[in-house]
Design an enzyme around this catalytic site. Structure first.
Site, PDB file in Angstrom:
ATOM      1  N   SER A 114      -4.668 -15.758  45.676  1.00 32.81           N
ATOM      2  CA  SER A 114      -6.061 -15.933  45.282  1.00 32.81           C
ATOM      3  C   SER A 114      -6.883 -14.877  46.004  1.00 32.81           C
ATOM      4  O   SER A 114      -6.415 -14.242  46.952  1.00 32.81           O
ATOM      5  CB  SER A 114      -6.536 -17.345  45.660  1.00 32.81           C
ATOM      6  OG  SER A 114      -7.892 -17.547  45.303  1.00 32.81           O
ATOM      7  N   CYS A 115      -8.111 -14.668  45.566  1.00 31.48           N
ATOM      8  CA  CYS A 115      -9.001 -13.710  46.232  1.00 31.48           C
ATOM      9  C   CYS A 115     -10.428 -14.048  45.827  1.00 31.48           C
ATOM     10  O   CYS A 115     -10.751 -15.214  45.654  1.00 31.48           O
ATOM     11  CB  CYS A 115      -8.628 -12.272  45.872  1.00 31.48           C
ATOM     12  SG  CYS A 115      -8.720 -11.897  44.111  1.00 31.48           S
TER      13      CYS A 115
END
Length: 383
Positions: A339-340
């Site tokens: 994720s980011c």
């Protein structure tokens, strides 16, 4: 050395809706994502209170993609492809110079900038580009129904856009960006999810190409070539396309699945944002977003796996050390989900994991743009 090495998955996914006996899913309050229920209507990503409010629905939403398997391997600075493995996920500038005009190879400019940047990737592409390149605009070739940026497009839209660029299922695609290694991995990951294994990232991107005295094309681009060159991508799903896209369900995560995983712990979640954003000590770059992280996730800032100046990826041994040090078990077989902020730099981690022979990493497509703006899902600031 063959210019084209392809390994296409032919499995298409089925879409299922099931009930959760142990823990019902979220209510239908979050923006729509690119997933569908059995009748084909758009499914909504769902939410509930931070303290686990009573849900309004018992239907679980599952994304519409089918599995992929083997990852590509990085073998040297001038990458050698082997018939025994997938196309290498990294190629050097010297390799591209030798193979640029061979039949069956297509170069894509995958440059993307953060919102608010004064840079315009289209205008930069018009000014100079690797000869024969087209653009892959991640914000344009996307599912826009959710309101979230550069969400994974449908297979039909993807096929229409890349088919108009002259890409077929047998094409070896090489993606670069103007940063070095930053946004090209998102394009690489998108092709992989769509069933296209013959895709590589140019290590060091356009800066490496220029440093190697690579040729540049600077001629004006006529408007009639805008679709072919990806400046105005063909997004219609109607009509024939020379490209047929499949899609991989287990390589995309939705908010519902990320919520479920907090309790199930079946996925190992790794966050590519800075440690300051992960622990809530640094402000988010987008308004209205909370600081912190998804409970149970681990922090591996994307720049930790990159060489200085985004000029390439660190060595496989160093990459293993970084992920292991963050608490990711590389030998457990448990899926790794990255994720980011918006699903872009998470793909840098996916590319790094590919160098150490991990299966293609799944991405939480909505990432912190979705989770961090939803007041009904839990956020923590400590491990």
């Amino acid at each position: 050395m063959p210019a084209v090495l392809t390994c296409l998955a032919q499995t298409r996914s089925a879409i299922t809706v099931s009930a959760s006996a142990c823990r019902p899913p979220l209510s239908a309050a979050v923006s729509k994502l690119s997933f569908h229920v059995l009748n084909g209507s758009p499914a909504t990503s769902t939410s509930r209170k931070h303290h686990r409010a009573t849900p309004k629905s018992s239907a679980r939403l599952i994304p519409q993609f089918a599995p992929r398997d083997l990852s590509a391997r990085r073998q040297s600075s001038v990458v050698q492809a082997s018939a025994m493995s997938s196309t290498p996920s990294l190629v050097s500038a010297s390799w591209l110079k030798e193979n640029l005009r061979k039949p069956g190879l297509k170069v894509l400019d995958g440059t993307w900038y953060m919102p608010g940047s004064p840079n315009d990737p289209v205008e930069e592409f018009k000014a100079d580009r690797i000869p024969g390149a087209s653009m892959f605009l991640s914000d344009a070739i996307a599912d826009k129904s959710s309101g979230l940026p550069h969400m994974l497009p449908s297979p039909e839209v993807f096929a229409s856009a890349v088919g108009a660029m002259g890409i077929t299922n047998d094409t070896h695609v090489v993606v670069y960006d103007r940063h070095g290694v930053f946004s090209a991995p998102r394009v690489w990951w998108t092709f992989r999810v769509m069933g296209h294994d013959a895709v590589s990232v140019l290590e060091g991107g356009l800066p490496a190409w220029k440093a190697a005295d690579g040729e540049l094309e600077t001629s004006p681009i006529p408007e009639e070539d805008f679709a072919k060159l990806g400046i105005d991508p063909m997004l219609s799903a109607d009509g024939p396309s020379p490209y047929v896209a499949t899609s991989s369900a287990d390589k995309v995560r939705a908010l519902q699945q990320m919520w479920d995983n907090i309790e199930k712990k079946s996925d190992q979640v790794v966050d590519a944002r800075s440690s300051g954003r992960f622990y809530g000590t640094a402000p988010e770059p987008r308004a209205g977003m909370r600081g912190g992280h998804i409970p149970g996730s681990r922090s591996v800032p994307f720049d930790e796996v990159l060489l200085e100046g985004k000029s390439g990826l660190k060595s496989p041994d160093k990459i293993k050390e970084i992920f292991s040090g963050a608490g990711i078990d590389l030998n457990s077989g448990a899926p790794i989900v990255a994720s980011c902020g918006s699903g872009m730099t998470a793909c840098i981690l996916a590319l790094a994991l590919d160098q150490i022979d991990q299966p293609l990493t799944a991405i939480y497509d909505g990432s912190w743009m979705e989770w961090g703006t939803n007041q009904d899902v839990p956020v923590v600031t400590e491990d």
